[in-house]
Design an enzyme around this catalytic site. Structure first.
Site, PDB file in Angstrom:
ATOM      1  N   SER A  68       0.889  -1.038   0.039  1.00 16.92           N
ATOM      2  CA  SER A  68      -0.036   0.093   0.024  1.00 16.92           C
ATOM      3  C   SER A  68       0.954   1.287  -0.023  1.00 16.92           C
ATOM      4  O   SER A  68       1.822   1.292   0.524  1.00 16.92           O
ATOM      5  CB  SER A  68      -0.933   0.096   1.314  1.00 16.92           C
ATOM      6  OG  SER A  68      -1.821  -1.175   1.414  1.00 16.92           O
TER       7      SER A  68
HETATM    8  N1  SAH Z   1      -0.643  -4.575   4.010  1.00 17.72           N
HETATM    9  C1  SAH Z   1      -0.181  -5.291   2.570  1.00 17.72           C
HETATM   10  C2  SAH Z   1      -0.961  -4.845   1.464  1.00 17.72           C
HETATM   11  C3  SAH Z   1      -1.162  -6.159   0.557  1.00 17.72           C
HETATM   12  S1  SAH Z   1      -2.207  -6.116  -0.633  1.00 17.72           S
HETATM   13  C4  SAH Z   1       1.450  -4.437   2.238  1.00 17.72           C
HETATM   14  O1  SAH Z   1       1.482  -3.253   2.695  1.00 17.72           O
HETATM   15  O2  SAH Z   1       2.036  -4.912   1.609  1.00 17.72           O
HETATM   16  C5  SAH Z   1      -3.530  -7.298   0.073  1.00 17.72           C
HETATM   17  C6  SAH Z   1      -3.077  -8.546   0.456  1.00 17.72           C
HETATM   18  O3  SAH Z   1      -4.372  -9.222   0.945  1.00 17.72           O
HETATM   19  C7  SAH Z   1      -2.717  -9.362  -0.611  1.00 17.72           C
HETATM   20  O4  SAH Z   1      -1.427  -9.929  -0.290  1.00 17.72           O
HETATM   21  C8  SAH Z   1      -3.530 -10.447  -0.842  1.00 17.72           C
HETATM   22  O5  SAH Z   1      -2.908 -11.669  -1.345  1.00 17.72           O
HETATM   23  C9  SAH Z   1      -4.289 -10.545   0.716  1.00 17.72           C
HETATM   24  N2  SAH Z   1      -5.300 -11.310   0.683  1.00 17.72           N
HETATM   25  C10 SAH Z   1      -6.568 -11.311  -0.323  1.00 17.72           C
HETATM   26  N3  SAH Z   1      -7.717 -11.867   0.201  1.00 17.72           N
HETATM   27  C11 SAH Z   1      -7.235 -12.433   1.284  1.00 17.72           C
HETATM   28  C12 SAH Z   1      -7.957 -13.299   2.464  1.00 17.72           C
HETATM   29  N4  SAH Z   1      -9.092 -13.639   2.165  1.00 17.72           N
HETATM   30  N5  SAH Z   1      -7.255 -13.748   3.407  1.00 17.72           N
HETATM   31  C13 SAH Z   1      -5.978 -13.156   3.659  1.00 17.72           C
HETATM   32  N6  SAH Z   1      -5.249 -12.416   2.776  1.00 17.72           N
HETATM   33  C14 SAH Z   1      -5.840 -12.014   1.682  1.00 17.72           C
END
Ligand code: SAH
Length: 220
Positions: A68
């Site tokens: 993000s």
């Molecule tokens: N906070 C993270 C943002 C990652 S993007 C950062 O700053 O790097 C969102 C993430 O949510 C992705 O890695 C995706 O694989 C994960 N995601 C999507 N659906 C999910 C679920 N049902 N349970 C756990 N993770 C999930």
């Protein structure tokens, strides 16, 4: 580039980010600003994107997912109003950057990621940075933490069509939940507080996150 020069450049880039993208907007919590200044975001982005680590936007982290925007990480952290005693549940570990920021401000972070490869990578980065108050799980975070328990704070870093019921159930009384809620291409950042078993919700701003895919999220 030698280590010292690399570190100085990182410090300068973080100072610029703090001034222009965080303090220059509405990030005022001194603890949030301090950990954003201390945490090396370049450690969480792929090699080829390191020079952009402090740019004001999201970046790809592999597997079609993104780390993000720094401002969004700071804003969500500030909205959680963390203190040293809090246990936090994070859904969507991704790169682990948000996880590390939370871990520096709370007692413990429990984080769930759907994709095994990202969870493994994040664990490795946090280990190198000596962030050791984090429990990692791989699975569908929309269904909540696999063992029944309550969390003082819950954060979703992937967009949900509505607040997933299992997460609302695992939020402690007086707990705070922050999540992007809405459609698959744009959402509202929602802050919800539990008071006498009921949620009090407010929308903070528009946002754009990747989708939460799962039983209580989007179906694909
Ligand atoms: N906070 C993270 C943002 C990652 S993007 C950062 O700053 O790097 C969102 C993430 O949510 C992705 O890695 C995706 O694989 C994960 N995601 C999507 N659906 C999910 C679920 N049902 N349970 C756990 N993770 C999930």
């Amino acid at each position: 580039m030698d280590k010292q020069r690399e570190q100085d450049m990182g410090d300068q880039a973080r100072q610029r980010m703090l001034r222009n993208d965080l303090r220059g907007r509405d990030i005022t919590d001194p603890n949030v600003l301090r950990v954003m200044m201390e945490m090396p975001r370049e450690a969480f982005v792929p090699e080829g994107y390191r020079h952009q680590a402090y740019a004001d936007g999201p970046l790809p982290i592999g597997a079609g997912q993104t780390i993000s925007q720094p401002y969004m990480v700071a804003l969500m952290t500030q909205l959680l109003r963390l203190d040293r005693d809090c246990t936090v549940l994070e859904i969507g570990t991704g790169s682990g950057y948000q996880t590390a920021i939370l871990a520096r401000l709370a007692a413990r972070v429990c984080t769930i990621e759907k994709l095994d490869e990202l969870s493994v990578q994040a664990r490795e980065v946090l280990r190198k940075l000596a962030v050791d108050n984090v429990d990692f799980r791989v699975g569908d975070g929309s269904a909540g933490w696999p063992e029944p328990r309550f969390f003082d704070r819950i954060i979703l870093t992937a967009a949900a069509p509505s607040l997933p019921a299992p997460l609302v159930a695992q939020l402690a009384e007086r707990g705070v939940l922050v999540a992007p809620v809405g459609g698959s291409s744009s959402q509202t950042l929602v802050v919800a507080e539990k008071y006498r078993g009921k949620l009090i919700e407010r929308g903070v701003c528009g946002c754009r996150f990747v989708r939460l895919i799962g039983m209580h999220g989007f179906h694909q």
